[in-house]
Design an enzyme around this catalytic site. Structure first.
Site: not given
Ligand SMILES: [Mg+2]
Ligand SMILES: [Zn+2]
Lengths: 94, 482, 485
Positions: C150, C75, C174
């Site tokens: 996210s 990420k 997330s």
């Protein structure tokens, strides 16, 4: 007790965010929605409840007092947009 | 000063702790490095970095707390104080707002032979900010440069109660506090280098009134003198304002060293909302009784204990004891000297007199000087042996202080040996007496001053090196024969 | 089956048996990315060259580590030394850290192959990657739909076969929510188990770095590589880390499972609830004891979460001021304008909203009514869980109220959008481990089941997840994309 654009402006100054008038109005509306939703927890009686900041088990986390050299100064400054003679440079302080 | 008013002073003192590394990262704290060479992504506030607390900083805080008679909190924690300023790269300072590590202590001071106890509200750990170099003055500068070497150094902020009633008391408090911190070994306390910094909260009120007057905070006082002078100035300014019917405002002021006045910096209306809240990156600090006991055992003599010892064991007056315990280096010098020369009062006189005078003149600390206790002892022994006079000894001492040379060496080099040889002195006395018949006449007529004249002449002739006791004796004998 | 369809443990076996080299594997993945990335939009930065170099190094000097030679993605809020790390924000568009996040260092140490940095909502603030300053990631199961957020890029990349596994961060769901939307296994570890050092903070007391994989065994392998004490993280737990992979049996006889009734009604879609109830039935048949319980303060978790996460985020975002790093308004002639303009230009609307709201609830007038109150509610939520765990081993709930939603579905309706987190947020509030595993399909879209465990009992959680996985084959399904069509 709804938040006004004026109050949002104050928060924007506090948070160092330049906002347009449209943004102030938009954010005021959104903040009011969220705060109104959040207000629901006022139904709860929490008088005798200890606030919870840390979920970790209680134990100390320390560093020993030993020097570990950091990156070189050039490396440290490499992401800054303005530097001078090994310093970070900022415009006039009001 | 106007007698109808009472001065009220409280001090906030920031002490840089003597840790090798910063409070939340492993960067060195060495003084005087090139800008931004003791900075890591952590203390420069880079994304993703996290603070990890330095155990030693906690230990020093406990030590200080114990030395200041504080309660040590079983649990303390860190909070974020949020504000934007270029010397603060995370835009928040990690400090202890809600739960400080030390609370409710006190410190005793003595001013004009009156003892007084000053309360200590709290002492808390926090990180220092970086330094800004302004190009020009802060108001006219085009831009500023940021050096983060100091950013993140461990500070202990010690906040007193508003218990002081004069500038002198404030000074005495700061002197005593400094002595305690030095004896506890937690800080260098160098005001010039900024490792001890002081803000004073000053207000005045009509005598007898219980509520406090409007308070002014004087920032960045970097010497004892500045502390004393700025408070005195501020008290006069506030009294004048009240007498003139002006309303005082709560504000922050700064001390102008050059003009010897305080100046307004910002008013309370400008006060920021710091939005303090517990820093979620730092777990609470738990301090066990065992840890406190351990720290306590590691502590050596504190100034008040040393003072007691000097009075009780060395027979010194309280005043001497208080001067000798202002810094551990002074006490160490004294202790070393008296182990080799067991005349505490004489040693004390030399330290309080000549030594402190020279240190003051040169703006030095005892540990910066080249003088060692053993050399003072040598000098004192030379005086006792009559090798040099007490007066010459002061000259020798000055030379010892500036060069670090041994007293004998200086005496030899400069030919300062005391003249105690009676035959040499007799000859000189004969000459002076023969050359001044009129003064001899005066002496016989009972004029005391005449005797002094002859001593003076002889000292002049020997450049002060004549042994005064022998001169007295010989002159007495010689004149009685006239 | 293509190489990019395989799990880590399958690939490791091939590498060990020399049936495939890291180089071949990396080439296969890079080719797959070339094929499908335009549709998926999972990557912010690709690191092809580095990947090939790492693969070559490994092939020349192979080591015996569980993740060696396996291609992965991070990420893009996880800092990588020398590799641009943006947080999906204009603010950090050109930011190149000089340090590695602890987890990045762990995977480097495993001699894994880094394929790139994956899309997210700006600084992790969102649940659909729609707040990314660069792109919205598509759900490989239906390109009109979001991959969740996210960690949407992290989930989509695994689902699309662009990486074998990825790391994400989870503040309120997330990792678990995008894993559920993309038919994957997503684990948010216990707070303190995995170092947060180098993961750009969103809300420090809630954030954890975690894992997104194709199956439960992979999840255990990756967790073993990244879990453990880190001296650079002051909230890192000093505990013994087991080998999460070893002795995973899937035997759950006698395991006591609780399902909280509050999580199966109101906002939870009946189809999703039904799917999870089926899974509970399956657990029962495997010999687990399954009982309904109540977590009475559940409905207050979301409001309290808004307050706490925004408060923390507002000050975590304060360091982005254009001085040491990040976007800077070079025209500003004084410091106040420099700050205000740089931040206005660098941050997107959602981040600004959170900063403002956070500043508000922390201001001296609101501290008690909002912030302190929320912290007290947090205690009540935590205590709800503690009470249940006195009698049960794990708690099972749906991961999300619905399956993946469409892009723009919640435009102008912030509160409805936020409600996607309602089932995952309480786990962060209590600092517990939570894992989402695929539990079936609804109208062709994956649904996720959330298993919640006691603090630091990841092994028990993984074992329970494995038991379900072994009895079903939802995890084997792959979306049809690119060349697959
Ligand atoms: Mg302070
Ligand atoms: Zn540092």
């Amino acid at each position: 007790m709804a938040l006004t654009s004026k109050e949002v402006e104050h928060l924007a100054i506090l948070s160092r965010l330049a906002l347009t008038d449209e943004e102030k109005a938009l954010f005021a509306g959104q903040m009011n929605d969220i705060l109104e939703f959040a207000d629901k927890f006022n139904q709860l009686d929490t008088d005798n409840v200890e606030p919870m900041v840390y979920v970790l088990p209680a134990n100390n986390v320390f560093r020993e007092d030993e020097v570990i050299p950091g990156p070189t100064r050039d490396e440290l400054l490499t992401n800054a947009s303005a530097v001078e003679e090994g310093y970070f440079k900022v415009p006039k302080i009001l | 000063m106007n007698r109808e008013y009472e001065t009220v002073v409280g001090l906030e003192v920031h002490v840089e702790l003597k840790t090798k590394t910063k409070i939340f990262c492993s960067c060195s704290t060495e003084f005087g490095a090139e800008p931004n060479t003791q900075v890591c992504p952590g203390c420069a506030g880079f994304p993703g970095t996290l603070p990890v607390l330095n155990r030693k900083a906690v230990e020093y805080a406990i030590k200080t707390g114990l030395a200041l008679n504080c309660e040590i909190a079983e649990v303390s924690k860190f909070d974020r104080k949020n504000y934007f300023y270029p010397d603060l790269p995370k835009a928040y300072q990690i400090s202890q707002y809600y739960m400080p590590i030390c609370k409710n202590g006190h410190l005793d001071i003595e001013v004009e032979e009156t003892k007084k106890r000053i309360g200590i509200t709290r002492a808390h750990l926090e990180e220092d900010a970086g330094k800004l170099v302004h190009q020009g003055t802060i108001t006219s500068t085009e831009y500023s440069l940021v050096d983060l070497n100091r950013g993140g150094m461990a500070l202990l902020e010690i906040v007193s109660e508003p218990d002081m009633r004069s500038a002198q008391e404030a000074r005495a408090y700061l002197e005593n506090l400094r002595a305690i911190l030095l004896f506890a070994g937690v800080s260098d306390c160098k005001m010039q280098e900024g490792s001890l910094r002081c803000d004073a909260n000053v207000s005045v009120r009509p005598r007898g009134q219980t509520e406090l007057g409007t308070r002014v905070e004087i920032k960045n006082l970097n010497s004892f003198r500045a502390l004393e002078k700025s408070i005195e100035y501020e008290v006069r300014r506030q009294i004048n304002a009240i007498e003139d019917g002006e309303e005082l405002i709560q504000e922050t002021r700064t001390w102008d060293e050059e003009k010897q006045v305080t100046r307004a910096m910002r008013t309370k209306e400008d006060a920021q909302d710091y939005r303090y809240f517990p820093d979620p990156d730092l777990a609470p600090v738990y301090i066990s009784q065992e840890w406190i006991a351990q720290v306590s055992e590691s502590m050596t003599e504190l100034p008040n204990q040393a003072r007691q010892r000097l009075v009780n064991d060395c027979g010194l007056p309280e005043y001497d004891a208080s001067i000798l315990t202002l810094t551990p280096a002074t006490l160490k010098f004294f202790d070393e000297a008296i182990t080799k020369y067991n005349q505490p009062k004489i040693v004390s006189n030399w330290i309080m007199g000549e030594l402190n005078r020279l240190l003051n003149v040169n703006n030095m600390e005892i540990e910066d000087s080249r003088l060692v206790a053993g050399d003072l002892v040598e000098l004192l022994k030379l005086i006792d042996a009559g090798t040099i006079s007490g007066k010459i000894a002061k000259t020798v001492f000055e030379e010892m202080f500036s060069t670090g040379k041994k007293p004998e060496e200086i005496i030899k080099e400069k030919g300062l040996l005391q003249i105690s040889d009676e035959d040499t002195l007799k000859g000189m006395i004969d000459e002076i007496v023969a050359a001044n018949p009129k003064v001899v006449e005066d002496y016989k007529n009972g004029k005391e001053k005449a005797f002094g004249f002859f001593v003076g002449q002889l000292m002049k002739a020997t450049r002060g090196q004549a042994n005064p006791a022998i001169v007295n004796k010989l002159l007495q004998e010689r004149l009685s024969r006239e | 089956m293509q190489l990019y369809d395989l799990t880590i443990h399958e690939l490791t076996a091939l590498i060990k048996e020399r049936k495939v080299s890291a180089h071949e594997l990396t080439r296969a993945y890079l080719q797959r990315i070339d094929e499908v990335e335009e549709q998926v939009g999972a990557f912010i930065t690709r690191t092809d060259e580095l990947a090939l170099q790492q693969a070559g190094d490994f092939d020349n000097n192979p080591v015996d580590k569980p993740l060696a030679g396996i291609p992965y993605g991070l990420k893009d809020n996880i800092c990588t030394s020398g590799i641009r790390t943006t947080g999906a924000s204009k603010m950090l568009e050109d930011f190149v850290p000089v340090y590695n996040a602890r987890v990045a260092a762990c995977l480097e140490d495993q001699q894994g192959i880094l394929l790139g940095k994956l899309n997210l909502d700006e600084f992790g603030m969102g649940c659909s990657t729609e707040t990314s300053a660069f792109q919205t990631t598509s759900n490989p199961w239906d390109l009109q739909r979001v991959a969740g957020g996210s960690s949407g890029g992290s989930a989509a990349a695994v689902a699309a076969g662009e990486v074998a596994y990825s790391l994400g961060t989870d503040t309120g769901g997330s990792i678990r929510q995008p894993a559920a939307y993309c038919g994957l296994v997503g684990l948010k570890p216990t707070y303190g188990l995995v170092s947060r050092f180098g993961a750009i903070a969103n809300s420090s007391s809630l954030d954890q770095v975690g894992v997104i994989t194709r199956d439960v065994k992979d999840c255990a392998l990756v967790l073993s590589a990244i879990a453990g004490y880190d001296s650079q993280d002051g909230t890192s737990a000093k505990i013994n880390i087991p080998d999460y992979f070893a002795d995973l049996s899937g035997d759950i006889k006698g395991l006591k499972i609780a399902y909280p009734r509050e999580y199966f009604r109101n906002s939870t879609d009946t189809a999703v609830a039904r799917q999870v109830k089926r899974a509970l039935h399956a657990y029962e048949q495997m010999g687990a004891i399954v009982e309904e319980v109540s977590l009475p303060h559940s409905e207050y978790a979301l409001p309290a979460y808004y307050i706490i996460s925004r408060a923390e985020a507002s000050t975590n975002m304060a360091r982005f001021d254009g001085v040491q790093f990040g976007l800077r308004d070079v025209k500003a002639d004084n410091i106040v304008d420099l700050y205000a303009n740089s931040r206005a230009a660098g941050f997107g609307a959602e981040v600004k909203l959170r900063i403002l709201l956070g500043s508000y609830v922390l201001s001296s007038d609101c501290y008690e009514t909002y912030y302190l109150k929320a912290m007290k509610v947090r205690r009540l939520i935590h205590d709800d869980f503690t009470r249940i765990f006195e009698n049960y081993d794990i708690i099972v709930t749906p991961t999300t109220p619905t399956t993946a939603f469409c892009r723009d579905e919640y435009r102008g309706n912030l509160l409805s959008l936020y409600r996607n987190d309602i089932l995952t947020v309480p786990v962060n509030m209590a600092g517990l481990p939570g894992i989402s595993v695929p539990c079936g399909f609804i109208d062709g879209l994956p649904a996720g089941m959330q298993l919640i465990g006691k603090p630091f009992q990841e092994k028990m959680l993984l074992n329970a997840a494995l038991a379900f996985e072994q009895a079903h084959d939802y995890y084997k399904a792959r979306p049809a994309l690119g060349g697959d069509k």
